[in-house]
Design a protein around this motif. Sequence first.
Motif, PDB file in Angstrom:
ATOM      1  N   VAL A  33      36.878  55.888  54.658  1.00 18.23           N
ATOM      2  CA  VAL A  33      37.318  56.099  53.282  1.00 18.23           C
ATOM      3  C   VAL A  33      38.674  56.788  53.298  1.00 18.23           C
ATOM      4  CG1 VAL A  33      36.829  57.299  51.114  1.00 18.23           C
ATOM      5  CG2 VAL A  33      34.966  56.162  52.368  1.00 18.23           C
ATOM      6  N   GLY A  34      39.588  56.260  52.518  1.00 13.18           N
ATOM      7  CA  GLY A  34      40.945  56.814  52.453  1.00 13.18           C
ATOM      8  C   GLY A  34      41.931  56.110  53.366  1.00 13.18           C
ATOM      9  N   GLN A  35      41.437  55.223  54.225  1.00 16.08           N
ATOM     10  CA  GLN A  35      42.315  54.513  55.161  1.00 16.08           C
ATOM     11  C   GLN A  35      43.066  53.406  54.435  1.00 16.08           C
ATOM     12  OE1 GLN A  35      40.120  52.777  58.392  1.00 16.08           O
ATOM     13  NE2 GLN A  35      41.892  51.707  59.258  1.00 16.08           N
ATOM     14  N   ASP A  36      44.361  53.286  54.705  1.00 11.26           N
ATOM     15  CA  ASP A  36      45.177  52.208  54.152  1.00 11.26           C
ATOM     16  C   ASP A  36      45.070  50.990  55.063  1.00 11.26           C
ATOM     17  OD1 ASP A  36      46.047  53.788  52.057  1.00 11.26           O
ATOM     18  OD2 ASP A  36      47.776  54.527  53.181  1.00 11.26           O
ATOM     19  N   ILE A  37      44.770  49.841  54.492  1.00  7.59           N
ATOM     20  CA  ILE A  37      44.597  48.639  55.306  1.00  7.59           C
ATOM     21  C   ILE A  37      45.236  47.433  54.634  1.00  7.59           C
ATOM     22  CG2 ILE A  37      42.405  49.483  56.225  1.00  7.59           C
ATOM     23  CD1 ILE A  37      41.007  47.315  54.526  1.00  7.59           C
ATOM     24  N   THR A  38      45.439  46.414  55.445  1.00  9.41           N
ATOM     25  CA  THR A  38      45.847  45.095  54.976  1.00  9.41           C
ATOM     26  C   THR A  38      44.886  44.076  55.560  1.00  9.41           C
ATOM     27  OG1 THR A  38      48.187  45.696  54.810  1.00  9.41           O
ATOM     28  CG2 THR A  38      47.670  43.351  54.984  1.00  9.41           C
ATOM     29  N   VAL A  39      44.309  43.237  54.715  1.00 13.42           N
ATOM     30  CA  VAL A  39      43.370  42.207  55.167  1.00 13.42           C
ATOM     31  C   VAL A  39      43.806  40.849  54.627  1.00 13.42           C
ATOM     32  CG1 VAL A  39      41.355  43.694  55.459  1.00 13.42           C
ATOM     33  CG2 VAL A  39      41.862  42.746  53.203  1.00 13.42           C
ATOM     34  N   SER A  72      43.848  44.019  36.891  1.00 12.54           N
ATOM     35  CA  SER A  72      44.129  42.699  36.310  1.00 12.54           C
ATOM     36  C   SER A  72      45.616  42.448  36.135  1.00 12.54           C
ATOM     37  CB  SER A  72      43.413  42.560  34.964  1.00 12.54           C
ATOM     38  OG  SER A  72      42.013  42.659  35.119  1.00 12.54           O
ATOM     39  N   LYS A  73      46.354  43.493  35.809  1.00 13.08           N
ATOM     40  CA  LYS A  73      47.790  43.312  35.563  1.00 13.08           C
ATOM     41  C   LYS A  73      48.560  42.981  36.843  1.00 13.08           C
ATOM     42  CE  LYS A  73      48.620  48.304  35.913  1.00 13.08           C
ATOM     43  NZ  LYS A  73      49.125  49.512  35.190  1.00 13.08           N
ATOM     44  N   MET A  74      47.929  43.220  38.017  1.00  9.01           N
ATOM     45  CA  MET A  74      48.603  42.904  39.284  1.00  9.01           C
ATOM     46  C   MET A  74      48.195  41.547  39.854  1.00  9.01           C
ATOM     47  SD  MET A  74      48.447  46.500  41.385  1.00  9.01           S
ATOM     48  CE  MET A  74      49.201  48.002  40.755  1.00  9.01           C
ATOM     49  N   SER A  75      47.324  40.842  39.180  1.00 15.03           N
ATOM     50  CA  SER A  75      46.793  39.595  39.726  1.00 15.03           C
ATOM     51  C   SER A  75      47.849  38.497  39.737  1.00 15.03           C
ATOM     52  CB  SER A  75      45.597  39.126  38.902  1.00 15.03           C
ATOM     53  OG  SER A  75      45.165  37.854  39.337  1.00 15.03           O
ATOM     54  N   PRO A  76      48.006  37.785  40.857  1.00  8.60           N
ATOM     55  CA  PRO A  76      48.880  36.614  40.878  1.00  8.60           C
ATOM     56  C   PRO A  76      48.326  35.522  39.984  1.00  8.60           C
ATOM     57  CG  PRO A  76      48.298  37.328  43.108  1.00  8.60           C
ATOM     58  CD  PRO A  76      47.390  38.047  42.168  1.00  8.60           C
ATOM     59  N   GLN A  77      49.196  34.647  39.516  1.00  9.86           N
ATOM     60  CA  GLN A  77      48.723  33.499  38.757  1.00  9.86           C
ATOM     61  C   GLN A  77      47.993  32.537  39.694  1.00  9.86           C
ATOM     62  OE1 GLN A  77      52.119  31.793  36.775  1.00  9.86           O
ATOM     63  NE2 GLN A  77      52.173  33.378  35.196  1.00  9.86           N
ATOM     64  N   LYS A  78      47.122  31.752  39.118  1.00  5.52           N
ATOM     65  CA  LYS A  78      46.348  30.740  39.859  1.00  5.52           C
ATOM     66  C   LYS A  78      45.450  31.342  40.928  1.00  5.52           C
ATOM     67  CE  LYS A  78      49.674  26.982  39.255  1.00  5.52           C
ATOM     68  NZ  LYS A  78      50.474  25.934  39.944  1.00  5.52           N
ATOM     69  N   LEU A  79      44.988  32.565  40.735  1.00  4.29           N
ATOM     70  CA  LEU A  79      44.055  33.174  41.679  1.00  4.29           C
ATOM     71  C   LEU A  79      42.673  32.570  41.442  1.00  4.29           C
ATOM     72  CD1 LEU A  79      44.230  35.411  43.879  1.00  4.29           C
ATOM     73  CD2 LEU A  79      43.247  36.969  42.194  1.00  4.29           C
ATOM     74  N   THR A  80      42.157  31.816  42.417  1.00  4.51           N
ATOM     75  CA  THR A  80      40.907  31.091  42.252  1.00  4.51           C
ATOM     76  C   THR A  80      40.019  31.281  43.478  1.00  4.51           C
ATOM     77  OG1 THR A  80      41.826  29.092  43.256  1.00  4.51           O
ATOM     78  CG2 THR A  80      42.031  29.307  40.856  1.00  4.51           C
ATOM     79  N   VAL A  81      38.740  30.925  43.320  1.00  5.87           N
ATOM     80  CA  VAL A  81      37.838  30.875  44.469  1.00  5.87           C
ATOM     81  C   VAL A  81      38.386  29.851  45.459  1.00  5.87           C
ATOM     82  CG1 VAL A  81      35.533  30.218  45.246  1.00  5.87           C
ATOM     83  CG2 VAL A  81      35.812  31.580  43.163  1.00  5.87           C
ATOM     84  N   GLY A  82      38.408  30.229  46.720  1.00  4.08           N
ATOM     85  CA  GLY A  82      38.940  29.353  47.757  1.00  4.08           C
ATOM     86  C   GLY A  82      40.387  29.626  48.100  1.00  4.08           C
ATOM     87  N   SER A  83      41.067  30.427  47.276  1.00  4.80           N
ATOM     88  CA  SER A  83      42.462  30.750  47.550  1.00  4.80           C
ATOM     89  C   SER A  83      42.588  31.610  48.806  1.00  4.80           C
ATOM     90  CB  SER A  83      43.083  31.507  46.365  1.00  4.80           C
ATOM     91  OG  SER A  83      43.084  30.716  45.193  1.00  4.80           O
ATOM     92  N   SER A  84      43.690  31.447  49.513  1.00  2.00           N
ATOM     93  CA  SER A  84      43.992  32.295  50.665  1.00  2.00           C
ATOM     94  C   SER A  84      44.943  33.402  50.228  1.00  2.00           C
ATOM     95  CB  SER A  84      44.625  31.474  51.790  1.00  2.00           C
ATOM     96  OG  SER A  84      45.727  30.719  51.314  1.00  2.00           O
ATOM     97  N   ILE A  85      44.596  34.658  50.591  1.00  2.00           N
ATOM     98  CA  ILE A  85      45.378  35.791  50.105  1.00  2.00           C
ATOM     99  C   ILE A  85      45.548  36.843  51.194  1.00  2.00           C
ATOM    100  CG2 ILE A  85      44.533  35.484  47.734  1.00  2.00           C
ATOM    101  CD1 ILE A  85      42.766  38.006  48.224  1.00  2.00           C
ATOM    102  N   GLU A  86      46.448  37.756  50.940  1.00  2.00           N
ATOM    103  CA  GLU A  86      46.591  38.994  51.705  1.00  2.00           C
ATOM    104  C   GLU A  86      46.474  40.143  50.722  1.00  2.00           C
ATOM    105  OE1 GLU A  86      49.734  39.796  54.883  1.00  2.00           O
ATOM    106  OE2 GLU A  86      50.515  40.944  53.185  1.00  2.00           O
ATOM    107  N   ALA A  87      45.613  41.094  51.037  1.00  5.27           N
ATOM    108  CA  ALA A  87      45.390  42.236  50.153  1.00  5.27           C
ATOM    109  C   ALA A  87      45.717  43.527  50.891  1.00  5.27           C
ATOM    110  CB  ALA A  87      43.948  42.274  49.654  1.00  5.27           C
ATOM    111  N   THR A  88      46.463  44.400  50.229  1.00  6.97           N
ATOM    112  CA  THR A  88      46.814  45.705  50.782  1.00  6.97           C
ATOM    113  C   THR A  88      46.279  46.783  49.851  1.00  6.97           C
ATOM    114  OG1 THR A  88      48.836  44.817  51.767  1.00  6.97           O
ATOM    115  CG2 THR A  88      48.704  47.200  51.516  1.00  6.97           C
ATOM    116  N   GLY A  89      45.660  47.801  50.436  1.00 10.44           N
ATOM    117  CA  GLY A  89      45.127  48.873  49.606  1.00 10.44           C
ATOM    118  C   GLY A  89      44.454  49.947  50.423  1.00 10.44           C
ATOM    119  N   THR A  90      43.582  50.701  49.761  1.00  9.57           N
ATOM    120  CA  THR A  90      42.915  51.847  50.374  1.00  9.57           C
ATOM    121  C   THR A  90      41.408  51.642  50.365  1.00  9.57           C
ATOM    122  OG1 THR A  90      44.677  53.292  49.565  1.00  9.57           O
ATOM    123  CG2 THR A  90      42.633  54.357  50.261  1.00  9.57           C
TER     124      THR A  90
END
Length: 465
Positions: A33-39, A72-90
């Motif tokens: 908990v508290g670790q910054d990661i990118t997945v 929600s305000k940070m969501s990219p357009q066309k974000l759908t099930v099956g999309s490939s993404i990179e997420a950065t957070g804590t």
Amino acid sequence: MFKHLVFRNVNPIFKRLYRVNESIAHFLKNGKVGQDITVKGWIKSLRKQKELIFIDLNDGSTPQRLQILLPSKMSPQKLTVGSSIEATGTITLSPKGNLEVSADNVHLYCDCDVNAGYPFAPRKHYSPEYVREYLHLRPRTRTFMSVLRVRDRAVIEINNYLNNQGYINIHTPILTSNDCEGAGETFNVVPERIDLVKSMAKENVSHDEIYFDNKVYLSVSGQLHLEVAAHALSKVFTLGPTFRAENSKSRFHLSEFYMLEAEIAFLTKLEDLMGIIEDLIKSVTQILIDKCAGDIEMCRGDKRDFTWLNKNFEVVTYKEAMNIFKNKMHKEMPISGKIPKEYELELVEYFDNIPVFIIDWPKQMKPFYMKECEDGENVAALDLLAPGVGEVVGGSLREDSYEKLYSRISQDENNLKWYLDLRKFGGVATAGFGLGFDRYIQSILGISSIKDVIPFPRWPHNCQL
């Protein structure tokens, strides 16, 4: 001379790249908990609320999903099930005590529009037959991801087990001049461009022999080559593709499949060979249950009956099996004497779903290389029947008599003088077996069709991709 080498001052860029590419499985196991990661991964489910978007992300490293919380305000357009993404957070803790990620950024690599032809809609179940029509997309389905991870782990653990037992891995050829089984179910190998090799061909050489000057096949077994190695290295094995031109579309047969084969020198008792096979299967299966519990559950659901691991495998002779079929199951055998698949399955059920060895087979039903029993009518051969699939292992003591082998193969169209030489120059008794790797996985995972446990199945009239 290398043991004193120490690598210092590792480039921080490499450290950063390594950290960025850690898997979801790693973070779910070791994250704090508290670790910054990118997945990175693919969205498996998506729930949109007014302020937050809940993303279940998976990268294939685990059956578990990592929940990503994205404003929600940070969501990219066309974000759908099956999309490939990179997420950065804590990393944070969910109300249920699970690790999740509060994202401050999500990058969309590529969206996945179901309406544009993607065949798998979210939260919808599809039959294995339907999923099989899309082999290039099938690995994205949750069940098949589990199948592939179990296959991978099974290969690793089989290699580990045999390595610890002193076996040496041999790369046997896929191209061979021998039809090991003698059943005529082989694929011939010829060059597509005959004109490229005509100039080098000998006179009166047929089309089938124009490249190698003799007929060459895709291997049906690496056994004969393993016998060569066993006469020098004692204990050897191979795990690779084999090919059978059977005209069968059944749920137990493929044209290309994987075989684990082993050969042991100085082994003279069928009981010892059965002990080796039983210990291998029990040991590897137990490790798979321990390390792949989530994936096995994904495939089998709550039908996870492995009580046979704590019991001795049953052993019956071919003659005893015939009596069981006739007197206790009231079944008539075909004239050929070959045991039908449905009989195999019922025999395992008869023994309370404990794997069954059938031994001492009539010699006319088995290949030339199997050792005769003292009665002269049977051979010291075995088939192991497993729950759900029937025959999964075949093996035997090998005939070590030069004279007996010579009488069996001297008229054979293949040149097997080299095989006779093994008995002539320092020959010893050997024994071995072949385990159908795909059928083994099929049995462990409780999957109905063998076509659904191999990444790219090939069977008559079907060779996609």
